[in-house]
Design a protein around this motif. Structure first.
Motif: not given
Length: 259
Positions: A177-178, A224-227, A231-236
């Protein structure tokens, strides 16, 4: 003179006859003792023969029991082999199933497996107890069932500990995430990352970020939306994301519950 000699002869003869009679009496007594001893020997021989017969009978029963034990052991070994094979198949299926099921289903699987194993152990204990007429097998089976239940309880407690204590996500997820946050051009610094495990496949994320000072409100919202999308794509498993923007005059949060 002849009368005296004759009397003496008669006396000597009588004495000799008495000695002979006494000797005959001793011989008769000895013969009686021999007969008595012979009778005792015959009785002892009969007892020995009877004991030998009992030993032979006991040996036959022991041989028969040994044969039954060997047969039962063979059946148990066969059943154990089948159980081991079945357990191996169950373990393989369990390993593949565990990847697709939730923690609740895993707990149910552990409980049912423990119940089936407990019934199987109880069956073997009762069977052996009746087979050998020995109550210790029942007690041993109860101890084994208790051990199975204790192991299952420890496994369930270990698997559920994080959920019960509300632990954070693993360090690899936090590091990822970082790293994802730093890939955004509008992010100046990642101040703090807070995570909480809500369920086996549900994590809450609170991300405190320092944005670049020259960004407008619209640019911050787009960042914020892009981040969140990255994050959601990498860590569902991260279902809820809260981002705290430190560059804004008032602290704002952007909750984004994800399905």
């Amino acid at each position: 003179m002849k009368v005296l000699e004759r009397g003496k002869f008669v006396s000597e003869t009588t004495k000799a006859v008495l000695e002979i009679a006494k000797a005959i009496s001793e011989i008769a007594k000895a013969i009686s003792e021999i007969a008595k001893a012979t009778s005792e020997i015959a009785k002892a021989t009969s007892e020995i023969a009877k004991a030998t017969s009992e030993i032979a009978k006991a040996t036959s029963e022991t041989t028969k029991a040994t044969s039954e034990i060997a047969k039962a052991t063979s059946e148990i070994a066969k059943a154990t082999s089948e159980t081991t094979k079945a357990t191996s198949e169950i373990a393989k299926a369990t390993s593949e199933t565990t990847k697709a099921i939730s923690e609740i289903a895993k707990a149910i699987l552990f409980e049912d497996t423990a119940a089936v194993l407990g019934l199987f152990v109880a069956l073997i204990g009762i069977f052996l107890g009746h087979l050998f007429n020995n109550v210790y097998f029942d007690g041993i089976a109860s101890i084994i069932i208790g051990i199975i239940l204790a192991i299952v309880a420890i496994l369930l407690a270990r698997e559920s500990k994080g959920l019960l204590l509300g632990e954070s996500a693993n360090p690899q997820t936090i590091a990822s995430i970082r790293s994802l946050s730093k890939t955004e051009s509008g992010v100046q610094e990642v101040i703090r990352i807070l995570t909480m495990q809500l369920a086996p496949q549900e994590v809450l994320l609170n991300l405190e970020i320092q944005f670049a000072k020259n960004l407008t409100g619209e640019q911050i919202a787009l960042t914020v939306e892009s981040l969140e999308a990255k994050i959601s794509q990498k860590h569902p498993e991260i279902k809820q994301i809260f981002i705290e923007a430190k560059s804004l005059a008032a602290t704002r949060k952007y909750p984004q519950p994800l399905e």
